[in-house]
Design an enzyme around this catalytic site. Structure first.
Site, PDB file in Angstrom:
ATOM      1  N   GLU A  35      91.064  15.254 -27.035  1.00 28.79           N
ATOM      2  CA  GLU A  35      91.377  15.277 -28.381  1.00 28.79           C
ATOM      3  C   GLU A  35      92.987  14.939 -28.653  1.00 28.79           C
ATOM      4  O   GLU A  35      93.808  15.489 -27.891  1.00 28.79           O
ATOM      5  CB  GLU A  35      90.966  16.547 -29.008  1.00 28.79           C
ATOM      6  CG  GLU A  35      91.151  16.562 -30.669  1.00 28.79           C
ATOM      7  CD  GLU A  35      90.920  18.099 -31.063  1.00 28.79           C
ATOM      8  OE1 GLU A  35      90.261  18.191 -32.079  1.00 28.79           O
ATOM      9  OE2 GLU A  35      91.169  19.125 -30.161  1.00 28.79           O
ATOM     10  N   HIS A  37      96.471  15.183 -30.170  1.00 25.16           N
ATOM     11  CA  HIS A  37      97.469  16.323 -30.301  1.00 25.16           C
ATOM     12  C   HIS A  37      98.765  15.611 -30.906  1.00 25.16           C
ATOM     13  O   HIS A  37      99.737  16.255 -30.665  1.00 25.16           O
ATOM     14  CB  HIS A  37      97.719  17.303 -29.236  1.00 25.16           C
ATOM     15  CG  HIS A  37      96.471  18.276 -28.926  1.00 25.16           C
ATOM     16  ND1 HIS A  37      95.165  17.918 -28.450  1.00 25.16           N
ATOM     17  CD2 HIS A  37      96.162  19.538 -29.077  1.00 25.16           C
ATOM     18  CE1 HIS A  37      94.372  18.879 -28.546  1.00 25.16           C
ATOM     19  NE2 HIS A  37      95.094  19.862 -28.806  1.00 25.16           N
ATOM     20  N   ASP A  46      93.669  20.621 -24.492  1.00 21.19           N
ATOM     21  CA  ASP A  46      92.671  21.602 -24.762  1.00 21.19           C
ATOM     22  C   ASP A  46      91.976  21.738 -23.291  1.00 21.19           C
ATOM     23  O   ASP A  46      91.164  22.665 -23.138  1.00 21.19           O
ATOM     24  CB  ASP A  46      91.493  21.245 -25.503  1.00 21.19           C
ATOM     25  CG  ASP A  46      92.292  21.317 -27.119  1.00 21.19           C
ATOM     26  OD1 ASP A  46      93.287  22.057 -27.227  1.00 21.19           O
ATOM     27  OD2 ASP A  46      91.548  20.823 -28.071  1.00 21.19           O
ATOM     28  N   HIS A 121      89.164  24.771 -26.845  1.00 18.43           N
ATOM     29  CA  HIS A 121      88.821  23.812 -28.117  1.00 18.43           C
ATOM     30  C   HIS A 121      88.110  24.602 -29.098  1.00 18.43           C
ATOM     31  O   HIS A 121      86.897  24.978 -28.704  1.00 18.43           O
ATOM     32  CB  HIS A 121      88.269  22.485 -27.585  1.00 18.43           C
ATOM     33  CG  HIS A 121      87.817  21.530 -28.533  1.00 18.43           C
ATOM     34  ND1 HIS A 121      88.794  21.121 -29.185  1.00 18.43           N
ATOM     35  CD2 HIS A 121      86.470  21.240 -28.522  1.00 18.43           C
ATOM     36  CE1 HIS A 121      88.111  20.049 -30.138  1.00 18.43           C
ATOM     37  NE2 HIS A 121      86.921  20.084 -29.788  1.00 18.43           N
ATOM     38  N   GLU A 123      86.213  24.008 -31.590  1.00 13.50           N
ATOM     39  CA  GLU A 123      84.841  23.459 -31.977  1.00 13.50           C
ATOM     40  C   GLU A 123      83.728  23.705 -30.827  1.00 13.50           C
ATOM     41  O   GLU A 123      82.750  23.437 -31.413  1.00 13.50           O
ATOM     42  CB  GLU A 123      85.066  21.876 -32.167  1.00 13.50           C
ATOM     43  CG  GLU A 123      85.707  21.628 -33.639  1.00 13.50           C
ATOM     44  CD  GLU A 123      87.120  21.305 -33.523  1.00 13.50           C
ATOM     45  OE1 GLU A 123      88.053  20.808 -34.316  1.00 13.50           O
ATOM     46  OE2 GLU A 123      87.723  22.140 -32.465  1.00 13.50           O
ATOM     47  N   HIS A 178      96.672  23.353 -35.238  1.00  8.99           N
ATOM     48  CA  HIS A 178      96.149  22.272 -34.286  1.00  8.99           C
ATOM     49  C   HIS A 178      97.577  21.463 -34.038  1.00  8.99           C
ATOM     50  O   HIS A 178      98.198  20.677 -35.135  1.00  8.99           O
ATOM     51  CB  HIS A 178      95.247  21.268 -34.900  1.00  8.99           C
ATOM     52  CG  HIS A 178      94.884  20.016 -33.852  1.00  8.99           C
ATOM     53  ND1 HIS A 178      94.363  20.350 -32.677  1.00  8.99           N
ATOM     54  CD2 HIS A 178      94.948  18.969 -34.090  1.00  8.99           C
ATOM     55  CE1 HIS A 178      93.915  18.961 -32.133  1.00  8.99           C
ATOM     56  NE2 HIS A 178      94.445  18.169 -33.139  1.00  8.99           N
ATOM     57  N   GLU A 183     100.394  25.476 -29.394  1.00  7.59           N
ATOM     58  CA  GLU A 183      99.993  24.600 -28.425  1.00  7.59           C
ATOM     59  C   GLU A 183     101.319  24.133 -27.792  1.00  7.59           C
ATOM     60  O   GLU A 183     101.478  23.888 -26.750  1.00  7.59           O
ATOM     61  CB  GLU A 183      98.838  23.570 -28.814  1.00  7.59           C
ATOM     62  CG  GLU A 183      97.871  24.309 -29.189  1.00  7.59           C
ATOM     63  CD  GLU A 183      96.593  23.424 -29.505  1.00  7.59           C
ATOM     64  OE1 GLU A 183      95.655  23.161 -28.967  1.00  7.59           O
ATOM     65  OE2 GLU A 183      96.839  22.400 -30.530  1.00  7.59           O
TER      66      GLU A 183
END
Length: 266
Positions: A35, A37, A46, A121, A123, A178, A183
């Site tokens: 994904e 970033h 992730d 992650h 989701e 996010h 992160e």
């Protein structure tokens, strides 16, 4: 050396078998995604972060880390920017559920009885629950009733004291973190060569209406892909996160699992 590794796939099968016989060795399964970033970090953040927390927990508990899931469920706009970004590569929910179910069942077949899903992650969450439910159902049908699976997301162990240090200007919530401070700080400490902070886009936090639309409106997501600015990230904040999350994870596992404590997590 092979005998010192905590990564299950690096072991010859007899060595693996000798370590997991009896079911007392925790098996850690990192679940991530591919994904975007933002402009400043790679697309496998992730995967890298839950794998590292799994490694640290395995060192502390005498456990083993399974190969990570490198694809996850579809990025959602209000938590990951959206699935429409180039590079973000996702699974249908049924694919993730079935893959996780199969892997849990296989580890139980080997004799493992203590499994920990380390999620990186957001989701993935409900699909993890479904995969576990189906796996435990199949195992019960096979006469295996003593398998326990712990599910955790490392960010859930960040307490208020750590939040106050990480976000002295005020914390806006995990839903827009996010690609932000959390992160990026972890990546700066663990994988600094993969972070180009000078390319990070400084912008106000994303604002979304209290509903979702499908297909999504891409213009709702900041063009950078991040949902808040990473400008205040630092390796020092990464140290805070590594400490509080690792301690929290190991404490949870001491509560739920039976194992002989090893050396302190590195």
């Amino acid at each position: 050396m092979v005998q010192d590794t905590v990564f299950a796939a690096e072991l010859p099968w007899p060595e693996y078998q000798s370590r997991v016989q009896g079911g007392a060795v925790p098996i850690f399964i990192p679940l991530g995604s591919m994904e975007q970033h933002g402009h400043h970090m790679p697309m496998h953040v992730d995967v890298l972060l839950p794998t590292e927390f799994a490694r640290r927990a395995a060192v502390a508990t005498g456990g083993l880390v399974a190969p990570p899931f490198t694809y996850g469920y579809k990025s959602q706009q209000k938590s990951g920017g959206g699935n429409f970004f180039p590079g973000t590569t996702s699974l249908d929910g049924a694919s993730l559920v079935n893959a996780l179910k199969d892997v849990i069942r296989e580890f139980a077949r080997h004799g493992n009885r203590q499994l920990c899903i380390v999620n990186g992650h957001f989701e993935n969450s409900w699909f993890i629950a479904e995969g576990i439910d189906l796996a435990l159902r199949e195992l019960r049908w096979s006469g295996i009733h003593d398998t326990k699976v712990v599910v955790l997301s490392y960010w859930d162990f960040v307490d208020q004291a750590a939040i106050d240090k990480l976000y002295p200007e005020g914390f806006l919530g995990w839903d827009i973190e996010h690609g932000g401070v959390l992160e990026t700080s972890l990546m700066l400490r663990l994988y600094p060569d993969m972070v180009a902070l000078e390319k990070a886009v400084d912008h106000p936090p994303a604002e979304f209406p209290p509903y979702d639309v499908y297909p999504p409106h891409p213009e709702w997501t900041p063009a950078s892909g991040t949902l808040s600015s990473p400008k205040n990230a630092s390796a020092e904040k990464g140290d805070i996160l590594l400490d509080v999350c690792t301690r929290g994870i190991v404490k949870a596992l001491r509560t739920e699992f039976s194992f002989k404590d090893q050396i302190a997590a590195e």
